[in-house]
Each structure stands twice: as C-alpha cells, then as structure tokens.
Motif scaffolding. Sequence first.
Motif, mmCIF file in Angstrom:
data_model
loop_
_atom_site.group_PDB
_atom_site.id
_atom_site.type_symbol
_atom_site.label_atom_id
_atom_site.label_comp_id
_atom_site.label_asym_id
_atom_site.label_seq_id
_atom_site.Cartn_x
_atom_site.Cartn_y
_atom_site.Cartn_z
ATOM 1 N N ARG A 154 53.402 64.836 53.522
ATOM 2 C CA ARG A 154 54.371 64.278 54.463
ATOM 3 C C ARG A 154 53.719 63.197 55.320
ATOM 4 N N LEU A 172 58.522 61.023 55.220
ATOM 5 C CA LEU A 172 58.536 60.698 53.801
ATOM 6 C C LEU A 172 57.817 61.834 53.093
ATOM 7 N N ALA A 174 56.587 63.655 49.639
ATOM 8 C CA ALA A 174 56.282 63.480 48.214
ATOM 9 C C ALA A 174 55.705 64.772 47.683
ATOM 10 N N ASP A 193 58.288 64.013 42.709
ATOM 11 C CA ASP A 193 59.433 63.313 43.273
ATOM 12 C C ASP A 193 59.176 63.089 44.756
ATOM 13 N N TRP A 194 60.073 62.361 45.414
ATOM 14 C CA TRP A 194 59.941 62.135 46.848
ATOM 15 C C TRP A 194 61.323 62.197 47.500
#
Length: 390
Positions: A154, A172, A174, A193-194
């Motif tokens: 994060r 954000l 991931a 993925d994110w």
Amino acid sequence: MAVRAGGLFLLLLALPRLARADGPITDRHYTIDAYRGAAVADYRVVGMGGVSMATAEGAWGLLANPAAAASRPATASGWFYWDYLFDAYTPSLGVDFDNNGMAQYQFNARTGALNAGLIGMFGAWGVAVSVTGELRDYTPGSGTTADLSAALWRLTLARSFLDGELVAGASLVAGGFSLRLPATGVDLVTAGDWSVQAGGLWQPRDQDFRVGVSFQPAMAARIDPTACDPNDCYGYILPESVKFPWTAGAGIAWRFGPTPWNRRLADDFRDESSTILAADVLVSGPVNQGAGLESFLEKRLQPSGQTASVSVRLGAEYEWVPGWFRIRGGAYWEPPRFDDVDGRLHLTLGLDVRFWSFSVWSSPYRMRFSLAGDVARQYGNTVLSLGFWH
C-alpha cells in the motif's frame, strides 16, 4: 503461553460441522475467493476485536483506513511527525484457517505473516508505505504439499482538514498471489492486480468520540497460464482468476478520560488513565462463481462467497498504568463464507508494555513491546509487535 492454551481450549470445546466440496472441477469457469474472515491486521486491531475504522491513528489501523496516515496523536504538535510499525503473526495455531470446515489441513511451522509500515506527516499531509505478507505451507487430505505466498503493498496519501477535524485518505493497493507445488517446482496459480482504497475520519474538536469509514473495490487478478496448460496443469484445471472481494466498513469509538480525546496537547506524552470503547461493521461482497482455495488443491469445488458477508466487531482498550501499561480485548463475528459451514465467534486480548525511553535531537521517544491473541473454533493467532509508545 496463555494465548496458546486458551486457543487449544476453544478448539476442543467447539467443533464445526464438516464441510463438503461440491463436486470435481470439470472446467475453468470458477474463481478462487480470496476473502479473509479472520482479523490479520496490526497488533492493536487484533487485540481490540478487529475494530479499526474510528480508532485509526498513525500506524494504528492503517491497513483498514487510509485516513490514519494523516491522523495525528494528540501530542504530535510539530509540523513533522513520523511513525512506524512491525508485527509478526503466527496464524497456524488452529487447523481451519479459512473456516471452510476442512479441518484435515495441517499447517506447519513455516506458516506465518508480517505487517510493516512507515508513515511521515508533513503539516496537514501524511504519506505512508506498508506491506502485509503471508506464507502458508500445508498438506491436504490427498497428501499433496502446497506453498502459498501472498503480499499486499500500500502507498497511502492522506490529508487533514479543519485543523484535524476531518481526515481523508487513499491507498494504492497492489497485490500478488502465488500457489506452488514444491514437488514439481510449478506455480499452479500466479496472479496480481491493483486497486484504490479510500477512507475517512471525523474527529470533532474537544469531543470524546470519532467516526470512521473505509471502502476498497474488488481486485480480480487473472491467472497467468504460462507455466503449463491451464486445462491440465499436473492434473489440475486452473481457475480463471483470483478475486479479493470489495469491502466496506464503518465504525464509531468513544474515549473516557481526564482530557477530551480530540484535543491537541502541549505535553510530549498523554499519560493518563483512560478507556476506549469501539465498534465496527464490515461488509465484504460476493464472488461470482467463487470457490475455496483448499478444496481446489483436492481438485474439487467448494462454493464460496455466494452472498455478501457481514462482520460485527467490538473492542475496548484501557490504559491501566499511565505511560507504562495498556490492556485491550474484544470479540468479533467471522461470518460464514462456505455452504454447510457455520460462522464463528472470535475472542481477542492484547497488551502494551513500555520498555525503553530515549531522545533524538531533543525529541523524546518511548518504545513499546506488544502482544495480541485471537482464538476461535479451530483457529488461533498470536501477534508480536515493536513500535513507539503513543
């Protein structure tokens, strides 16, 4: 030692109904449901029954509410402030980690997880980077040994408004997920993925309550089939994807103490006897054509996440010896995610002990050692943490 003994006691007292896998896997039209029902978060969240929405502050609760990155402790009055966290977990004390009813899965000593984070606050802004990692080695009833590794990173940006009364943040996120068969050296499932997680806090000035909210969209990681034929990978038919369901949460917390909770203090530390009571409600979304991970290893489908899941969490914290010793406890409901498997009640405990004080450039710091434990039917987890005393 007491946490382990309590976990064993609960394991013996409450046995679940055994779940069944629905049938053999015949095609790729299914998705691994990566839902996590047990609270695997920082030491304070685990010890307080999984609550984190309204109590998020600095490194505390950062994984659940990104607004924590700009939520300052009452004594952090300078323009710059920093905080860090390092937790190590042992979620291997039970035999049913995911509450899927398949208790024949025996985890070995390598099963564990960690949580680390670093935060810098610059005026009204806060920036944080954190990672949660997990490693699980287990052998299903078929005897096939598998290694699972997962990590969520994060990068968080947050800002406070109205002199700290409102805080908003976004992360954000991931994630990576890998399932390997050591005997063959092949990764059955490799996916990544994110997504973006958002959170907020309301901390009305000179009041003793706080409200927090958080939301994270679903992450659906497509399977990388380059290692082998996805329709026959060493006898396995691989899923189309691995999905982390969307999650939404809201919480409220009250503090009872000599001074108002939401007031800046000129002192370096807030050494006063106080009690915090908190409650959260978390909702996790369904997963279309979702299936359990462990049944996949036996080449069978166990439907998972057919409907949304709701978890209610309650926690309390008491500073018993001001500036030296805190205790906390709580309980939360892990909702059922699989057919024919009941949900389970978790009981949690935790403590902080201050053990070292020092100064850097005339700024005083205190170090703490923390423990937390979480026990439920056929589940146990302990957390060891080091960090600053706030």
